[in-house]
Design a protein around this motif. Structure first.
Motif, PDB file in Angstrom:
ATOM      1  N   ARG A 288       0.832  -1.195   0.000  1.00  0.00           N
ATOM      2  CA  ARG A 288       0.000   0.000   0.000  1.00  0.00           C
ATOM      3  C   ARG A 288       0.877   1.260   0.000  1.00  0.00           C
ATOM      4  N   TYR A 289       0.258   2.387  -0.282  1.00  0.00           N
ATOM      5  CA  TYR A 289       1.008   3.647  -0.319  1.00  0.00           C
ATOM      6  C   TYR A 289       1.494   4.015   1.072  1.00  0.00           C
ATOM      7  N   HIS A 306      -3.042   6.189  -4.113  1.00  0.00           N
ATOM      8  CA  HIS A 306      -4.423   5.741  -4.292  1.00  0.00           C
ATOM      9  C   HIS A 306      -4.631   4.499  -3.440  1.00  0.00           C
ATOM     10  N   ASN A 307      -5.872   4.082  -3.306  1.00  0.00           N
ATOM     11  CA  ASN A 307      -6.210   2.899  -2.517  1.00  0.00           C
ATOM     12  C   ASN A 307      -5.916   1.660  -3.349  1.00  0.00           C
ATOM     13  N   ALA A 310      -8.536  -1.434  -2.999  1.00  0.00           N
ATOM     14  CA  ALA A 310      -9.825  -1.176  -3.626  1.00  0.00           C
ATOM     15  C   ALA A 310      -9.714  -1.087  -5.143  1.00  0.00           C
ATOM     16  N   THR A 311      -8.596  -0.554  -5.619  1.00  0.00           N
ATOM     17  CA  THR A 311      -8.423  -0.360  -7.065  1.00  0.00           C
ATOM     18  C   THR A 311      -8.134  -1.657  -7.792  1.00  0.00           C
ATOM     19  N   ALA A 327      -2.122  -8.118   1.958  1.00  0.00           N
ATOM     20  CA  ALA A 327      -1.874  -6.683   2.102  1.00  0.00           C
ATOM     21  C   ALA A 327      -0.585  -6.453   2.869  1.00  0.00           C
ATOM     22  N   GLU A 335      -6.494  -3.956  12.162  1.00  0.00           N
ATOM     23  CA  GLU A 335      -6.854  -3.810  10.755  1.00  0.00           C
ATOM     24  C   GLU A 335      -6.671  -5.127  10.021  1.00  0.00           C
ATOM     25  N   THR A 344     -11.656  -9.131   2.411  1.00  0.00           N
ATOM     26  CA  THR A 344     -10.933  -8.198   1.540  1.00  0.00           C
ATOM     27  C   THR A 344      -9.595  -8.779   1.124  1.00  0.00           C
TER      28      THR A 344
END
Length: 399
Positions: A288-289, A306-307, A310-311, A327, A335, A344
């Motif tokens: 992730r960013y 950006h996410n 989700a993207t 992730a 989380e 997810t």
């Protein structure tokens, strides 16, 4: 944390929980050969509850790195060293993938004074022919295009010289063959699978990104062509490992002077992931960013935040296939539980948490405090300093 600590099947391997240890360069090998202090380090984390350990980046060739103390897997002594580690990790109850790495860039970390002062240096797109391992390799520094990245200096070389343009490799299949040989060696070394390092501005990422790959042949130009190197490399890894192949990606990362406009990023990584979903990989790991991995140039951040989940998660779902997702980057235990429980992601990777807490898995499961701070000064070791410092000397919790 009931969902986080349920078994998960990845390829042909079942891991005991969804809390993985991500690849973490630590520079503790003897030259490029894995050693006993590394064995202790990995066994500590296996005993400490890691469901899956991904090794630090394992160099597929001498030409792929400047660092003399990052481990390789191109010769027998290295394979034997890794075999001792994988055997011990298995005995401790964990599984272990080898992250296959061609380290063709320097990591500038321009926004961090710590990283500027700690010789976080690699070669290739950000390169210099006088780097020790490059001299030993005796061949050019290869990259998709003859474009050097911005930022930093080679402080380990006299005069702290700047970057030198890499040599555009005429035939990328030469490098793909090196990845296949490394995959064969990883199997001999007893790993449970391999993860292709396709993130953070290294070789695979350089082919994907339109700012570092400006070729006009079949390896550059369109998203399909820029994704070709990653896909062809994955295919040869699958020839060796079958379903036990994974890839790590960082679509939102600016690390090593990378990053495309969002539309180009989605088009490129979307195409790649649609093809990846057809290959039946063990998992895709998404970084992730993170702002501290996003350097500034001319007053502007390099990446396109950006996410990522989700993207890009939708590209890994089709009527006939769904590739597991992990992730990575800044995922806290609560989380992690939420992401897994909601479906997810299939699992999560943690880096700094495992560095500072060799028993991270046990702590999370038992609700113990994460009270150790990473020793950044000794993160990558230092000449003449006990390699255990900041590596295997972190205290465990009382259970």
């Amino acid at each position: 944390m009931s969902t986080l600590f349920t078994p998960l099947t990845l390829g042909s391997t079942t891991i005991s929980n969804r809390l993985g240890m991500s690849a973490l360069t630590r520079n503790r090998s003897t030259k490029t050969v894995p050693n006993d202090i590394m064995l202790k380090y990995y066994v500590q984390r296996a005993t400490g509850g890691a469901g899956l350990i991904v090794s630090e980046g394992v160099l597929i060739s001498r030409q792929g790195s400047e660092w003399p103390n990052a481990p390789g897997i191109w010769e027998k002594s290295q394979i034997d060293g890794w075999k001792k580690i994988t055997d011990a990790v298995h005995e401790a109850g964990s599984k272990m993938y080898a992250q296959l790495w061609h380290c063709t860039t320097l990591s500038p970390f321009l926004t961090s004074a710590f990283f500027r002062s700690n010789r976080l240096f690699k070669v290739g797109r950000i390169s210099h022919p006088d780097a020790p391992e490059q001299i030993a390799a005796g061949i050019p520094v290869y990259a998709p295009s003859a474009i050097s990245a911005r930022g930093g200096k080679f402080r380990f070389l006299p005069g702290a010289p700047g970057y030198v343009k890499p040599t555009e490799i005429e035939d990328p299949t030469i490098l793909i063959a090196q990845f296949k040989e490394a995959a064969i060696n990883a199997k001999a070394a007893g790993f449970d699978g391999v993860e292709l390092h396709g993130a953070n501005g290294y070789l695979v990422h350089q082919f994907l990104d339109s700012t570092s790959n400006q070729r006009t042949d079949k390896w550059g130009g369109s998203p399909e062509n820029r994704a070709r190197f990653a896909l062809e490399t994955l295919k040869v890894l699958i020839e060796v490992w079958g379903a036990d192949v994974a890839i790590k990606l960082s679509p939102a990362g600016g690390y090593n002077d990378m990053g495309m406009p969002l539309e180009d990023t989605i088009e490129t990584f979307g195409y790649l992931l649609r093809q990846v979903n057809k290959l039946g990989l063990a998992y895709v790991g998404f970084v992730r960013y993170l702002p501290y991995l996003d350097p500034e140039f001319d007053g502007k951040k390099r990446a396109t935040p950006h996410n990522v989940l989700a993207t890009f998660a939708p590209f890994l779902i089709s009527p006939t296939a769904k590739t597991p997702i992990f992730a990575n980057a800044g995922v806290t235990p609560p989380e992690a539980e939420s992401l897994v429980a909601s479906g997810t992601v299939a699992g999560v990777f943690n880096g700094l948490g495992w560095i500072a807490h060799p028993d991270l898995g046990k702590r999370v499961r038992e609700g113990k405090e994460l009270d150790n701070a990473p020793d950044f000064v000794r993160l990558y070791g230092a000449e003449g300093v006990d390699p255990a410092l900041g590596y295997t000397d972190y205290k465990e919790a009382v259970y």
